[in-house]
Write an enzyme that holds these catalytic residues in place. Structure first.
Site, PDB file in Angstrom:
ATOM      1  N   SER A1039       1.013  -1.614   0.223  1.00 22.94           N
ATOM      2  CA  SER A1039      -0.334   0.231  -0.054  1.00 22.94           C
ATOM      3  C   SER A1039       0.864   1.056  -0.502  1.00 22.94           C
ATOM      4  O   SER A1039       1.168   1.380   1.036  1.00 22.94           O
ATOM      5  CB  SER A1039      -1.021  -0.525   1.342  1.00 22.94           C
ATOM      6  OG  SER A1039      -1.721  -1.351   1.458  1.00 22.94           O
ATOM      7  N   THR A1040       0.844   1.856  -1.078  1.00 25.70           N
ATOM      8  CA  THR A1040       1.959   2.901  -1.212  1.00 25.70           C
ATOM      9  C   THR A1040       1.691   4.287  -0.603  1.00 25.70           C
ATOM     10  O   THR A1040       2.040   4.780  -0.305  1.00 25.70           O
ATOM     11  CB  THR A1040       2.491   3.129  -2.472  1.00 25.70           C
ATOM     12  OG1 THR A1040       1.314   3.053  -2.592  1.00 25.70           O
ATOM     13  CG2 THR A1040       2.764   2.008  -3.572  1.00 25.70           C
ATOM     14  N   CYS A1041       0.408   3.821  -0.436  1.00 27.03           N
ATOM     15  CA  CYS A1041       0.258   5.565   0.195  1.00 27.03           C
ATOM     16  C   CYS A1041       0.084   5.512   1.952  1.00 27.03           C
ATOM     17  O   CYS A1041       0.194   6.522   2.435  1.00 27.03           O
ATOM     18  CB  CYS A1041      -1.347   5.077   0.621  1.00 27.03           C
ATOM     19  SG  CYS A1041      -2.348   3.658   1.241  1.00 27.03           S
ATOM     20  N   MET A1042       0.336   4.435   2.255  1.00 30.67           N
ATOM     21  CA  MET A1042       0.796   3.568   3.630  1.00 30.67           C
ATOM     22  C   MET A1042       2.800   3.843   3.612  1.00 30.67           C
ATOM     23  O   MET A1042       3.457   3.341   4.864  1.00 30.67           O
ATOM     24  CB  MET A1042       0.111   3.379   4.303  1.00 30.67           C
ATOM     25  CG  MET A1042      -1.365   3.594   4.445  1.00 30.67           C
ATOM     26  SD  MET A1042      -1.285   5.271   5.301  1.00 30.67           S
ATOM     27  CE  MET A1042      -0.808   4.627   6.979  1.00 30.67           C
TER      28      MET A1042
END
Length: 1073
Positions: A1039-1042
């Protein structure tokens, strides 16, 4: 009161009644004081009356005697009126009697009669008065003629007789016919002229010149009227005598009187149009050498009191400067070295009086020379014309030859100081750029003079209280105040050196600068080995000037320590600075030229390193980026290049924005970051940039933006049409504020929304793909150089409609990436990065052509050093472009098709060709791109970095990934700990990856393959490994957002390694999870 009736004695008033016992003591004392004061007043009145009577009686006696002498004179003249000649004894008697009663307003005709008789018998009269060596009667008669002329100068009365008297008896020929062999005739002429000059001779002729010569005359050396010819002869006779006589005091007296009377004040038309040209170019040779000595030589101490009474105060003025330059135009070629030195010393004193142009003090070089300050009463028109004439005369080849000849024959410190003051006045006060004046640019290209200027600056020193010598440059580097004398020594010379060396550097290409070319004539004054310490000294001098401008930023010395120093005999240094405006302007110009030169040298060093690593860093400059500072506030976080001056001037950044003013130390740091950012380490500047961006984000995004709260930009983008959708939906018309938080919803090829909520990771992936697509050369907006570096495509207007909007959009998106601290792998050409960071017009010179077209750069340099006939090469001022198969010829200048490149215009052709390729072809492209970037992030912030550093800000440093640093700053979740067997296998597998595989892993988790600029401690959110259910067939996801890696529990190392590699090399997006 005093009695005029004969009773001049009065008896004192006495009181016989005695003192009254009833009268108080204080009243008695008061009455006694009043009586004493009354008696004193009576005595004073008596003395005053006596003086008045004596004066009146003397006046009456003189008046009666004057009338008696007049009658005796007339009675003596009456019998001899009809005689053809008067006896010499009677004539001498008449002259003596006239000297007792002459009054100009009454006895003009008597004077004319006597003068006529003297002229008729001048030889006999001279023989009679020179037998006893008594010229006094003649001198008095000439003074009367002088007064008479002075009285009738503005009337129509005839002036022939008194003019003839002055002509005859101030001429050497008159005394050569005397029968007395000794003394020589020069002695008589000297005595007469010396007497007249001391008593207003030139002042009289000045009034006569203005009154008897018409004002509406054209500039001429020939007398316009007979009266003008006679007046010119009378003026030049004493000047000619001064050039032949051995008495230098007399010579200096005459020439100083001429200057004070005719040349120091505003010229009348008669002086400016006739007298001055006649002095310089007329029939009379002018003693120019004696004039220089008279103006330069100081009054000797022995004759100081006497000379002070004889000579008026000689004041420097622009009119005197113009006169000296006019006279020098003819005679300067004949000066020998020592006299040339005196002449330059004289110009050193006179040139600062020239009126200054009315321009604002700023940092940008300006050729503007508009109206003058109307400081003088003569009128602004006269001052403008005077200034232009002085500059024209100063720029003549004769002046240049004089200066160069003197510098080659005796190049000592005093001469260099005089030349420096002259050039410094032209550069700083007159605002003349080096390339506009022959004198300045010729000196700038003289390598020997440039070297001498620098080494003289480096050796200048001043004595300390201990008797040792301290370098002035060292004092300047430490920010220590200097005396006015020391300032006047170092500031002009250092300013001139920096201005001229900076100008010469512009014309030197890299091969000349680094000494790659082997030539008999070296254009570079210094070797790279000599430049290394020079760069350090100049850098420290810049910082020292900032310290001088902000003394409150330095640590103070306690009073007790000062008292202890004073007891030992150490006195505090008194700084210069009574004239605050002049001092501020002087230091401002010095700072501007030094910082400009330092930036030029730093640019050369970044393009091709010649200084050791870390050489430009100043260890004593500490800017704590982590410490809260007023400059991080959103309304103050704008770096403006302001006029350098006092604290009050520089702290206007606070007042302009209705916020609190910056602290003194913050202003100092702001100047350093604006003018000399490279003295601060790259890491500190990156931190400062991030603080500035964070302060700006707080204003636009708020604190709750990470929690999906607050204003934001939300758009839906099709993955297969990323660029087209983004260009339309993120245009300025649709989304005017790109500083807001951006949330992206991606749509896959099937038209379905991709899984995942954008917490920042989807936006980063979107922006990364968008920039790669937009800067792809196949799209036609950018293209590669031979080194595969990106720059704007000059033919983009043929490939894309409204191409400037696309460049604005791409600039906006790149600015957004920098604003969000996101790295994108886009390699830009260095010349394009220079254009982005340009402080003004974004135009570059030929030095940057090598990064665009090295072949053309090499060919142009070959043309510059071509030994043959350039015209044989068949070049003209045109350039041929291939526009999609169609050949088009463009002119580099008007009529360029018909202008052949030859030896005379070769340099112009080289620079025009470079300007066309670097600037003209892509000017609108780069301008739109810069505007787009500036819409999101301030370009002034980015100007803290050089082009190579900006490339690092955009793409990150191309360094190996530090796995140890990543491991230290990794968090674990879902049951994982640092000691877990799966985590140990994970790090073992990662350490076995190649560098490329490590980059793929980093990109898989964070969407960027390069590490953060300041290390993984600044990665936000931190790198995290999450434990998911044990499924042998499941691949790791992210999860690149995190910045979150979802890792299954792989039991063996090999499976861990294979699954990781398969996942990171697949290139899938968010749908993999």
């Amino acid at each position: 009161m005093y009695s005029f009736e004969g009773d001049f004695k009065q008896k004192p008033v006495q009181s016989l009644r005695g003192a009254s016992k009833k009268e108080p003591k204080n009243l008695l004392l008061q009455r006694t004081q009043e009586a004493r004061q009354k008696r004193e007043n009576l005595r004073h009145n008596h003395v005053s009356a006596t003086h008045i009577q004596a004066f009146y009686r003397g006046y009456v006696s003189r008046r009666n005697l004057n009338v008696t002498l007049c009658n005796d004179f007339d009675s003596t003249v009456q019998p001899v009126l009809k005689q053809p000649k008067i006896d010499i004894s009677i004539l001498s008697l008449l002259v003596r009697r006239l000297s007792f009663f002459y009054r100009p307003e009454r006895d003009g005709q008597r004077l004319i009669f006597v003068c006529q008789q003297v002229l008729k018998q001048k030889d006999a009269y001279l023989n009679s008065i020179t037998q006893d060596s008594q010229l006094y009667p003649l001198k008095k008669l000439l003074i009367f003629c002088q007064r008479h002329l002075d009285m009738i100068a503005s009337t129509s009365d005839p002036i022939a007789v008194p003019m003839r008297m002055l002509e005859v008896f101030t001429s050497m020929d008159t005394y050569k016919l005397l029968k007395i062999p000794v003394p020589k005739p020069e002695v008589y002429v000297y005595s007469v002229i010396h007497y007249l000059v001391q008593r207003g001779y030139f002042e009289c002729l000045h009034r006569l010149l203005n009154g008897k010569v018409p004002s509406d005359i054209i500039r001429t050396t020939l007398p316009p009227t007979p009266a003008a010819s006679s007046i010119l002869d009378l003026i030049m006779n004493p000047i000619s005598l001064a050039s032949h006589i051995s008495d230098k005091d007399f010579s200096h007296l005459v020439l100083r009187r001429v200057c004070c009377t005719f040349l120091c004040k505003s010229y009348s038309d008669q002086v400016g149009q006739f007298l001055l040209p006649a002095m310089a170019y007329g029939k009379y040779p002018f003693p120019f050498v004696d004039l220089i000595q008279a103006l330069v030589t100081k009054t000797s101490s022995g004759n100081k009191t006497k000379r002070k009474q004889q000579e008026p105060q000689l004041e420097w003025s622009p009119w005197l400067l113009a006169a000296v330059l006019t006279l020098a135009d003819k005679y300067i070629a004949d000066l020998h070295a020592d006299m040339s030195f005196l002449y330059l010393t004289l110009l050193q004193s006179l040139l600062p009086t020239l009126p200054t142009p009315k321009v604002n003090i700023d940092y940008d070089d300006s050729d503007s020379e508009e109206d003058m300050f109307p400081d003088e009463r003569q009128g602004i028109k006269n001052l403008v014309e005077l200034r232009e004439e002085c500059l024209r005369l100063l720029d003549t080849p004769s002046h240049l030859k004089c200066m160069l000849s003197c510098l080659h024959q005796r190049c000592d410190a005093r001469l260099l100081e005089a030349v420096s003051v002259i050039c410094h006045t032209l550069l700083s006060q007159q605002r003349i750029t080096v390339h506009r004046l022959r004198l300045l640019y010729t000196l700038a290209f003289n390598t020997e003079i440039i070297r001498n200027l620098w080494f003289t600056c480096a050796t200048m020193s001043t004595p300390t209280v201990t008797g040792s010598q301290t370098s002035l440059l060292a004092m300047l580097a430490r920010g220590l105040p200097m005396t006015e004398m020391d300032v006047n020594r170092i500031v002009p010379m250092l300013s001139v050196f920096c201005s001229m060396f900076s100008h010469s550097l512009i014309t030197l290409h890299d091969a000349e600068f680094y000494g790659d070319e082997q030539s008999s004539v070296r254009s570079m004054p210094f070797t790279t080995e000599e430049l290394i310490p020079m760069c350090q000294v100049l850098r420290d001098a810049c910082l020292g000037i900032i310290e001088l401008a902000h003394p409150d930023a330095r640590f103070t010395v306690k009073d007790t320590y000062k008292e202890a120093l004073q007891k030992t005999g150490v006195t505090s240094r008194v700084p210069a600075g009574e004239n605050h405006d002049k001092e501020t302007s002087q230091w401002a110009y010095l700072f501007r030229v030094i910082s400009s030169l330092v930036r030029q040298l730093h640019t050369r060093d970044t393009r091709r390193q010649f200084c050791p690593r870390g050489h430009w860093l100043a260890s004593h400059i500490q800017i704590n980026a982590a410490k809260p500072s007023q400059i991080y506030r959103a309304q103050n976080a704008v770096f403006l290049r302001r006029p350098f001056g006092t604290l009050q001037t520089l702290t206007q950044v606070g007042y302009d924005n209705d916020g609190p003013p910056l602290a003194n130390r913050e202003v100092k740091n702001l100047i350093i970051l604006t003018e000399l950012p490279f003295v601060v380490s790259f890491t500190d500047r990156v931190q400062i940039l991030q603080h500035l961006i964070n302060a700006d984000k707080e204003e636009h995004q708020g604190d709750m933006s990470n929690f999906m709260v607050g204003p934001s930009v939300s758009v839906m983008i099709r993955r297969n049409y990323i660029y087209e959708d983004a260009f339309e939906k993120l245009s300025p018309e649709n989304e005017p504020n790109m500083k807001l938080k951006m949330r992206i919803q991606l749509v896959n090829a099937a038209g379905l929304d991709e899984a995942g909520i954008d917490g920042g990771g989807i936006f980063r992936e979107f922006l990364s793909e968008l920039l790669k697509t937009g800067f792809d050369p196949n799209r036609g907006l950018f293209q590669y150089t031979n080194d595969r570096l990106l720059y704007p495509n000059p033919q983009a207007n043929f490939a894309v409609e409204n191409f400037t909007k696309h460049y604005f959009f791409l600039g906006r998106m790149l600015g957004k990436a920098l604003y969000e601290n996101m790295l994108v792998e886009l390699p830009f050409a260095s010349f394009f990065l220079h254009k982005i960071l340009s402080r003004s017009t974004a135009d570059l010179d030929i030095h940057h052509l090598a990064s665009l077209d090295p072949v053309m750069y090499k060919n142009l340099l070959f043309l510059k050093t071509y030994d043959g006939d350039v015209s044989d090469l068949g070049l003209d001022f045109t350039v041929v472009n291939d526009e999609f198969g169609e050949t088009k010829v463009e002119e580099l200048k008007a009529g360029g098709r018909n202008i052949t490149v030859n030896k005379n215009n070769m340099i112009e052709y080289i620079h025009l060709m470079a300007d066309y390729r670097l600037n003209k072809q892509i000017r609108s492209h780069c301008s739109s791109f810069r505007q787009g970037m500036a819409d999101v992030i301030s370009l002034e912030w980015l100007q803290m970095f050089d082009p190579m550093e900006l490339q690092v800000l955009i793409s990150g440093a191309h360094v190996p990934i530090d796995i140890a640093d990543l491991r230290r700053h990794t968090n674990y979740s879902g049951g994982f700990t640092e000691d877990h067997i799966v985590i140990k296998n994970f790090w073992t597998a990662v350490e076995s990856f190649t560098d490329e595989q490590k980059r793929q892993l980093l990109k898989f988790v964070t969407s960027c393959s390069r590490p953060p600029l300041l290390g993984f401690k600044d990665l936000y959110p931190p790198f995290c490994v999450l434990c998911v259910a044990h499924e042998p067939e499941r691949l790791p996801t992210a999860s690149t957002c995190m910045n979150l890696l979802k890792l299954p529990e792989f039991k063996d190392l090999e499976t861990m390694r294979l699954k990781l590699l398969y996942a990171v090399e697949s290139g899938s997006g968010f749908e993999l999870s």
